[in-house]
Design an enzyme around this catalytic site. Structure first.
Site, PDB file in Angstrom:
ATOM      1  N   CYS A  79     -24.526 -45.562   6.935  1.00 30.71           N
ATOM      2  CA  CYS A  79     -25.564 -44.618   7.370  1.00 30.71           C
ATOM      3  C   CYS A  79     -25.999 -43.634   6.297  1.00 30.71           C
ATOM      4  CB  CYS A  79     -25.072 -43.829   8.587  1.00 30.71           C
ATOM      5  SG  CYS A  79     -24.589 -44.822  10.001  1.00 30.71           S
ATOM      6  N   HIS A  95     -27.854 -36.541   9.219  1.00 33.64           N
ATOM      7  CA  HIS A  95     -26.646 -37.096   8.586  1.00 33.64           C
ATOM      8  C   HIS A  95     -26.680 -37.032   7.062  1.00 33.64           C
ATOM      9  CE1 HIS A  95     -23.218 -40.264   9.205  1.00 33.64           C
ATOM     10  NE2 HIS A  95     -22.770 -39.043   8.978  1.00 33.64           N
ATOM     11  N   ASP A 125     -30.962 -48.577   9.937  1.00 36.79           N
ATOM     12  CA  ASP A 125     -30.407 -48.068   8.679  1.00 36.79           C
ATOM     13  C   ASP A 125     -29.462 -49.052   8.009  1.00 36.79           C
ATOM     14  OD1 ASP A 125     -28.507 -47.745  10.674  1.00 36.79           O
ATOM     15  OD2 ASP A 125     -28.052 -45.656  10.213  1.00 36.79           O
TER      16      ASP A 125
END
Length: 586
Positions: free
Chosen positions: A76, A137, A343
């Site tokens: 990610c 993130h 992703d």
């Protein structure tokens, strides 16, 4: 005479206005839709016959579908960093040298460096309204709770609503934990050792074989109590401290509630489109689906043929449909470039203790999330722009999620930064048929900070060679993933090195089941020599940068922890300002 000139001038002005109105918008709106952990085998348009994804399929039917679209990383955080900047994660310092390759604590000091140029910053400078809805993130703070050095608003977004970290099983009560191995090594094993030590010393003292001062027992008991208290505090506080919603710089819900969460994110996204319908906008809708913990609203729960994973996938598709419908309703579809992707590949090791699959499908491809077999990096890639892109196209050339950076920059009229290497390539010449060959002759596949494999698509050939320097050791050995460790790691006993590298022709062997040898491929050594030369040239282009995923930058730092302002006095870090309507959308 002057009247004639005025009439001619007025007529000319009308003609120019009519021509300007009849021309398509030179700068399209941009809508980027990114799923989390969705496998390339999950959408119907990529071959799935049992999951219902009519809206993703509609998007693909109205534009171009890339069948060899690749993530710059199979994890990610580094994949998203590459997507935002058009650069390999290793260039950004967003590639780890340890087992852990993503952020798991909100109060970490690492993140996307402020020196990096994102597509959102480029488009904001071009007058676009920009918003990120959903998962970030890529870090929040550097030195204190108010610097927000890595925050989305510091990277070109005007508006942010979503989670600064990621969705984890630990964020949803009853869904298990990602810290099982850590608990075993840092809590249960030390407690067992200390308990056995106390028992052994007590027996020896009782038998009067040795003299053990009472203070030793007190110390050992206090140490056991400390470990236990810290463990219980972690269990109690991890969720509120790491799983919360923000609106711009403010916490709006801590811990976040999963109730109708996708609906709330979708409403924010469609609301942003409505508010900015009269000017160019960039919307990045970064879904929490289909990363575990899985969740779905009552309208989708228990409705699919694939349990909770299927429910979340179909809810994701519903959300995509809502965005497309709003564009249609406002008459913006023809002049809006919409991109859909994931992703990285599906997390095949996501299996519950009851044996229920909580990970998706990577179709025919080997491996999955966290490794560079095709299943880990081959992702959905769909682009639609009705005014420009022909409907129903399918392109099988190697493309990358890094390509979105230069593509959206070009169509928005922004210039690419000239002071750094941009690894992405503009997709429009390939889409519009100006070239039939990918501009990526070589693509470099990293496992965290380690160069794992190189892909070579020669200019004068249909072959796509892929050479692995090492491969993960699947466990069990016959499995399609690293089930004992939940994800595959990138070094030490977790991998097998290959000398010479393991070579495949992806064009003939997309499942990566038959490695080539000098006996089966006469050009074997020449191919590997050219690939190695490209890898060496690529390595020489890398500059030393601060490691944003070092253990120190990933470690939890209490002075960086964000907490609801109203909860500071009680230290509970719990509030629901959304429910009370204390924060309104801007």
């Amino acid at each position: 005479m002057s009247k004639m000139r005025k009439m001619k001038g007025g007529l000319l002005l009308l003609v120019l206005l009519w021509e300007a109105k009849s021309q398509p918008a030179s700068r399209p709106n941009i809508v980027l839709l990114m799923a989390d952990d969705l496998g390339v085998g999950d959408p119907g348009c990529y071959g799935n016959k049992t999951l219902r994804t009519p809206n993703i399929d509609r998007l693909a039917g109205g534009g171009v579908k890339f069948t060899q679209h690749l993530a710059a990383s199979p994890l990610c955080t580094p994949s998203r960093a590459a997507f935002m900047t058009g650069r390999y994660p290793i260039r950004l310092g967003m590639a780890s040298h340890t087992r852990l390759g993503v952020y798991i604590f909100m109060a970490s000091s690492g993140g996307l460096p402020t020196s990096e140029v994102t597509f959102s910053r480029l488009l904001k400078d071009q007058g676009y309204s920009t918003a990120l809805i959903g998962k970030w993130h890529l870090g929040i703070n550097c030195d204190n709770t108010t610097d927000f050095c890595h925050h989305p608003l510091r990277h070109g977004f005007d508006y942010f609503y979503g989670i600064p970290m990621t969705n984890l099983r630990d964020c949803k009560p009853g869904e298990g934990t990602v810290f099982t191995t850590a608990y075993r090594l840092l809590v249960f094993f030390p407690l067992q050792v200390l308990g056995l030590t106390v028992f052994t010393l007590a027996v020896l003292r009782f038998l009067r074989l040795i003299r053990v001062p009472l203070g030793i027992f007190i110390f050992l008991f206090l140490l056991m109590a400390l470990i236990l208290v810290l463990f219980l505090c972690f269990l109690h506080y991890y969720r509120p401290l790491n799983c919360f919603l923000m609106r711009n710089y403010e916490i709006s819900q801590q811990p976040m509630s999963f109730d109708n969460l996708t609906q709330r994110l979708t409403l924010e996204a469609t609301g942003f489109i409505r508010r900015n319908a009269e000017k160019p906008f960039l919307l990045f809708l970064s879904y929490l689906h289909v990363h575990t913990a899985l969740f779905s609203s009552k309208d989708f729960a228990n409705k699919s043929r694939h349990g909770p994973y299927g429910d979340t996938t179909e809810e994701l598709d519903w959300s995509v449909g809502q965005v497309l419908n709003v564009l249609d309703e406002l008459g913006l579809s023809n002049d809006t470039l919409v991109y859909f992707t994931s992703d990285q590949g599906a997390h095949v090791e996501e299996v519950t203790p009851k044996g229920e699959m909580h990970g998706g499908s990577n179709g025919i491809y080997k491996g999955g999330k966290a490794n560079n077999w095709e299943g880990g990096i081959r992702i959905p890639g769909i682009l639609r722009w009705p005014r420009v892109i022909q409907a129903g196209l399918e392109i099988d050339e190697p493309t990358s999620n890094m390509d979105i950076f230069p593509t959206v920059a070009k169509v928005a009229g922004a210039s690419l930064p000239q002071d750094r290497v941009i690894d992405g390539r503009d997709l429009m010449p390939l889409i519009q048929g100006k070239t039939r060959h990918s501009d990526h002759e070589f693509l470099f596949h990293y496992c965290n900070a380690y160069l794992n494999a190189v892909r070579w698509h020669p200019r004068n050939s249909k072959s796509i060679w892929k050479a692995f320097y090492f491969t993960p050791n699947f466990n069990p050995e016959s499995a399609n993933g690293c089930f004992h460790t939940h994800v595959c790691f990138c070094f030490g006993s977790f991998i097998t090195h290959h000398d010479p590298p393991l070579l495949f022709d992806i064009s003939r062997d997309p499942r990566e089941t038959n490695p080539l040898t000098p006996a089966t491929e006469p050009r074997f050594h020449d191919i590997l020599r050219i690939i190695q030369e490209a890898a060496d040239n690529h390595t020489r282009s890398l500059l030393e940068v601060p490691n944003q995923l070092s253990p120190w930058n990933m470690f939890w730092k209490p002075w960086l922890q964000l907490c609801c302002p109203s909860a500071l006095s009680s230290l509970s870090c719990q509030c629901d300002r959304e429910k009370r309507g204390q924060i309104l959308s801007k």
